[in-house]
Design an enzyme around this catalytic site. Sequence first.
Site, PDB file in Angstrom:
ATOM      1  N   TYR A  48       5.239   5.472  -5.404  1.00  0.00           N
ATOM      2  CA  TYR A  48       3.799   5.764  -4.569  1.00  0.00           C
ATOM      3  C   TYR A  48       2.906   4.439  -3.999  1.00  0.00           C
ATOM      4  O   TYR A  48       2.491   4.583  -2.945  1.00  0.00           O
ATOM      5  CB  TYR A  48       2.813   6.697  -5.374  1.00  0.00           C
ATOM      6  CG  TYR A  48       3.341   7.974  -5.617  1.00  0.00           C
ATOM      7  CD1 TYR A  48       4.507   8.437  -5.114  1.00  0.00           C
ATOM      8  CD2 TYR A  48       2.703   8.651  -6.820  1.00  0.00           C
ATOM      9  CE1 TYR A  48       5.032   9.675  -5.494  1.00  0.00           C
ATOM     10  CE2 TYR A  48       3.215  10.090  -6.966  1.00  0.00           C
ATOM     11  CZ  TYR A  48       4.300  10.461  -6.363  1.00  0.00           C
ATOM     12  OH  TYR A  48       4.935  11.488  -6.842  1.00  0.00           O
ATOM     13  N   GLU A  55      -2.602   2.591   9.872  1.00  0.00           N
ATOM     14  CA  GLU A  55      -3.124   1.471  10.452  1.00  0.00           C
ATOM     15  C   GLU A  55      -2.558   0.085  10.401  1.00  0.00           C
ATOM     16  O   GLU A  55      -2.286  -0.942  11.077  1.00  0.00           O
ATOM     17  CB  GLU A  55      -4.402   1.405  10.369  1.00  0.00           C
ATOM     18  CG  GLU A  55      -4.888   1.360   9.023  1.00  0.00           C
ATOM     19  CD  GLU A  55      -5.188   2.649   8.098  1.00  0.00           C
ATOM     20  OE1 GLU A  55      -4.190   3.703   8.470  1.00  0.00           O
ATOM     21  OE2 GLU A  55      -6.348   3.209   7.702  1.00  0.00           O
TER      22      GLU A  55
HETATM   23  N1  THU Z   1      -3.568   6.959   4.772  1.00  0.00           N
HETATM   24  C1  THU Z   1      -3.383   6.318   5.892  1.00  0.00           C
HETATM   25  O1  THU Z   1      -2.068   6.251   6.413  1.00  0.00           O
HETATM   26  N2  THU Z   1      -4.603   5.589   6.366  1.00  0.00           N
HETATM   27  C2  THU Z   1      -5.637   5.878   5.692  1.00  0.00           C
HETATM   28  O2  THU Z   1      -6.421   4.981   6.170  1.00  0.00           O
HETATM   29  C3  THU Z   1      -5.945   6.586   4.748  1.00  0.00           C
HETATM   30  C4  THU Z   1      -4.647   7.063   3.936  1.00  0.00           C
HETATM   31  C5  THU Z   1      -2.261   7.517   4.091  1.00  0.00           C
HETATM   32  C6  THU Z   1      -1.842   6.895   2.830  1.00  0.00           C
HETATM   33  C7  THU Z   1      -0.825   7.956   2.371  1.00  0.00           C
HETATM   34  O3  THU Z   1       0.327   8.462   3.077  1.00  0.00           O
HETATM   35  C8  THU Z   1      -1.761   9.440   2.712  1.00  0.00           C
HETATM   36  O4  THU Z   1      -2.684   8.906   3.807  1.00  0.00           O
HETATM   37  C9  THU Z   1      -2.623   9.888   1.494  1.00  0.00           C
HETATM   38  O5  THU Z   1      -3.521   9.042   1.217  1.00  0.00           O
END
Ligand code: THU
Length: 131
Positions: A48, A55
Amino acid sequence: MTDQELVQKAIEMQNFSYVPYSHFPVGAALLCEDGRVFTGCNVENAAYGSTICAERTAVLKAVSEGCREGWTAIAIAGRGEDCCWPCGACRQVLYEFAPELRVLAVRGDGSYQEAALSELLPCGFGPKSLQ
Ligand code: THU
């Protein structure tokens, strides 16, 4: 490109998200002053901690294409009720290249809020801190 168009691009990028674990797609679209847009999606991993946020995918695409300066705004779109603000690690990665970047954090219904990265990461540690 308008903010609304940038937000739309971020929403569309959710279609490419690889999210078998969280089932939480996130899309991002980074706008540069020359009009180029670098997009990204989150890419999860069975280990994980190796997951890459949307971003950060967009940032790595921009930098690896030679675009390190002139970033004006980034839209980040999740599908939740709350705005999808960047996580702490992504705030730091964005700060390296654009401490005053405008951040558009998008909700699942397409509405969004805006903040400056310098508000989201006050007193940040960046390249100048090393001088
Ligand atoms: N996640 C993002 O891609 N950007 C963020 O700013 C917040 C979290 C993703 C990471 C993971 O794949 C999923 O959202 C849940 O945390």
